[in-house]
Design an enzyme around this catalytic site. Structure first.
Site, mmCIF file in Angstrom:
data_model
loop_
_atom_site.group_PDB
_atom_site.id
_atom_site.type_symbol
_atom_site.label_atom_id
_atom_site.label_comp_id
_atom_site.label_asym_id
_atom_site.label_seq_id
_atom_site.Cartn_x
_atom_site.Cartn_y
_atom_site.Cartn_z
ATOM 1 N N LYS B 76 0.846 -1.196 0.000
ATOM 2 C CA LYS B 76 0.000 0.000 0.000
ATOM 3 C C LYS B 76 0.882 1.247 0.000
ATOM 4 O O LYS B 76 1.926 1.268 0.665
ATOM 5 C CB LYS B 76 -0.920 -0.023 1.217
ATOM 6 C CG LYS B 76 -1.971 1.094 1.240
ATOM 7 C CD LYS B 76 -2.883 0.943 2.452
ATOM 8 C CE LYS B 76 -3.911 2.054 2.537
ATOM 9 N NZ LYS B 76 -4.781 1.930 3.727
ATOM 10 N N SER B 151 -9.724 2.104 2.924
ATOM 11 C CA SER B 151 -8.844 2.842 2.040
ATOM 12 C C SER B 151 -7.839 1.956 1.295
ATOM 13 O O SER B 151 -7.259 2.420 0.311
ATOM 14 C CB SER B 151 -8.081 3.911 2.831
ATOM 15 O OG SER B 151 -7.196 3.312 3.737
ATOM 16 N N SER B 175 -9.934 -0.223 6.999
ATOM 17 C CA SER B 175 -9.316 -0.037 5.684
ATOM 18 C C SER B 175 -8.691 -1.284 5.066
ATOM 19 O O SER B 175 -8.385 -1.294 3.880
ATOM 20 C CB SER B 175 -8.249 1.057 5.751
ATOM 21 O OG SER B 175 -8.865 2.305 5.842
#
Lengths: 96, 472
Positions: B76, B151, B175
């Site tokens: 990420k 997210s 997330s």
């Protein structure tokens, strides 16, 4: 609770974010909606409840005051928007 | 090859059926041709191949023994990777190249995994749909008109679309788990502190945690084994005892909170699939009870107050001086700050900074921030009591399946409310996993969430593996 334009300006100032007219208006509406919804928390009886900032009880972490390793200055300056060979450069900060 | 799980690929590499260079080339190719907009930056191919060469040799000499040695991984874009651009999907960090790697990334690389790319996300992790990214929204591989969740949307979409074998995400209020649920893959949020946050670009430090998104719970458990542990560079990191995942479900006591099935905007299909999952656990030998969570309606306001308060402080470092974007043309330091932050941040990030600044400001602190921390204490206490009687909680990850692109941004409060079943694990520091448990009438994946007490990561991973073992 609806917040007024003055409060949005004040908070934006504290946050060091310069909003234009339409952004200020948008933030006033959206923050108002969210803060209004958050009022629901006032229904919870928290009398005598100690605020909890960390989920575990922790002790302070210390280590001997010894040099452990460091970055090369050049590596840390590499991402700077403006710099000299050895320092970050910023616009004038103090009027004399 | 891309449809293999990480453990299957690792096994084939050890058996000599697939070369590490071959795996890296396939992973880079899949990432380059992503149809979900999952990747922000790809690693340099030459560098990856030279790493592959070294790792291949170390596997053959027996120097690298991890079952995941040689496996390519996506990270990420809010986790620092030395020499590889890390943007947080923000204009503010568009040109930021970290001088060091996060501890979790270092540990993965030491175990022989190879970072092939950085994955798209909501800007600074602020969003539940991966639409607030500076680099465009991530699409859901099951329906390209729908969101991937957020997210860590890029992490989940890439794994689901076979664009990466496995990925490393972060979870502040759901997330990891919610995008895993929307994309039909497995996502694990460890106990707070189980994985070092050193090198994770902070959103809300008391809630942030790094964890894997993968094709199944066995892959998640293997990654967790590598990245977990105390790190001198993160004072909140924990020394968890090295234990194996629990095996079997017989005799385990599982609780289902009634409020997670009725009301709160829970879809009928979601509810039915959770009940179906509960039935499977019963058949496997667990007992199921229904319980009440008295603080359910207060978790969202408490979470958003605490998260934005911490964000307003954490994001004060973006001042256009040491790294990242700087607005041109400002002629004083103060003007530089004001213009840089207005131009460098997207509106969702600005909104959360303002909200956080407001709840911390004098006159409002007690009514908002202090109150939220008191509610957090009550939530923590209630969970401790619940886990005195039960091994785990079973509930949906999200009230609905993936919404249509654009729908959530027009009603932010609705988007915030969709986090209702995930934020509790962050507020109370609990380990939780999202596992696919069926599909709705539109063919969209539904996720079931298993939550356990702090430090019981292996209970969560074990139950998920047992369920997926029966599913196969």
């Amino acid at each position: 609770m609806l917040i007024d334009k003055k409060t949005v300006d004040y908070v934006a100032g504290l946050s060091r974010i310069q909003l234009d007219e339409s952004q200020t208006e948008l933030m006033q509406t959206e923050l108002g909606k969210i803060l209004d919804y958050m009022k629901i928390l006032q229904n919870v009886n928290t009398e005598g409840v100690e605020p909890l900032s960390h989920v575990f009880s922790m002790t302070n972490v210390t280590r001997p005051d010894e040099v452990t390793g460091h970055f090369k200055r050049e590596h840390l300056l590499a991402n700077a928007p403006d710099r000299t060979d050895e320092a970050f450069v910023v616009p004038k900060a103090v009027d004399v | 090859m891309m449809n293999l799980t990480a453990l299957q690929l690792g096994e084939k590499i050890r058996a000599g059926e697939i070369g590490v260079a071959e795996a890296v080339t396939a992973a880079l190719g899949a990432a380059e041709n992503s149809r979900t907009n999952a990747f922000v930056t790809l690693a340099d191919k030459e560098k990856c191949l030279s790493q592959a060469d070294t790792i291949q040799k170390k596997i053959s000499t027996g120097e690298l023994t991890s079952p995941l040695a040689g496996v390519p991984i996506g990270i990420k874009d809010n986790i620092c990777t030395s020499g590889l651009r890390t943007t947080c999907a923000s204009k503010m960090l568009d040109n930021f190249i970290p001088p060091y790697s996060a501890t979790a990334v270092e540990k993965l690389e030491n175990a022989g995994l190879i970072v092939v790319g950085k994955l798209n996300m909501d800007e600074f992790g602020m969003g539940s749909t991966s639409e607030t990214s500076h680099y465009g929204a991530v699409k859901n591989p099951h329906d390209e008109n729908r969101v991937s969740g957020g997210s860590s949307g890029g992490c989940a979409a890439a794994v689901a679309a076979n664009e990466t074998f496995i990925s490393l995400g972060t979870d502040t209020g759901g997330s990891i788990r919610q995008p895993a649920s929307y994309c039909g893959v497995t996502g694990f949020k460890p106990t707070y502190g189980a994985v070092s946050r050193h090198g994770l670009i902070a959103y809300a430090s008391s809630l942030d945690q790094i964890g894997p998104i993968a094709k199944n719970a066995a892959d998640c458990a293997e990654i967790h084994k590598i990245i977990a542990g105390r790190d001198p560079k993160d004072g909140t990191s924990l020394d968890l005892p090295e234990t194996a995942c629990i095996k079997g479900v017989i005799g385990k006591k599982i609780a289902i909170p009634e409020d997670c099935l009725i009301g709160n905007g829970v879809d009928e299909d979601v509810k039915n699939n959770i009940l179906e999952t509960a039935k499977k656990f019963t058949e496997m030998g667990a007992s199921i009870d229904y319980i009440k969570l008295p603080f359910n309606e207060y978790v969202i306001p408490a979470y958003y107050i605490i998260a934005t308060a911490e964000a307003s402080s954490n994001l004060s470092r973006y001042d256009g001086v040491k790294y990242g974007f700087r607005s041109e043309g400002a002629n004083s330091l103060l003007q530089t700050y004001n213009a840089t932050r207005a131009e460098g941040f997207g509106m969702e990030v600005i909104k959360r900074i303002l909200l956080g600044t407001f709840v911390l400001s004098s006159g409002f602190y007690d009514a908002y921030y202090k109150k939220a921390l008191q509610v957090k204490a009550l939530i923590r206490k209630h969970f401790a009591e619940t886990f005195y009687n039960y091994d785990a909680i079973l509930c949906p990850v999200a009230p609905t399946t993936a919404p249509i692109l654009g729908e959530s941004l027009s009603d932010p409060l609705k988007m915030y409310l969709s986090d209702i079943f995930t934020v509790t694990a962050n507020l109370a520091g609990l380990p939780a996993i999202s596992i696919p448990c069926g599909k709705d009438a539109n063919g969209l994946p539904i996720g079931a969430q298993i939550i356990s007490d702090v430090m019981k990561d292996k209970v969560v991973l074990g139950l998920a593996q047992a369920y997926q073992g029966v599913q196969q």
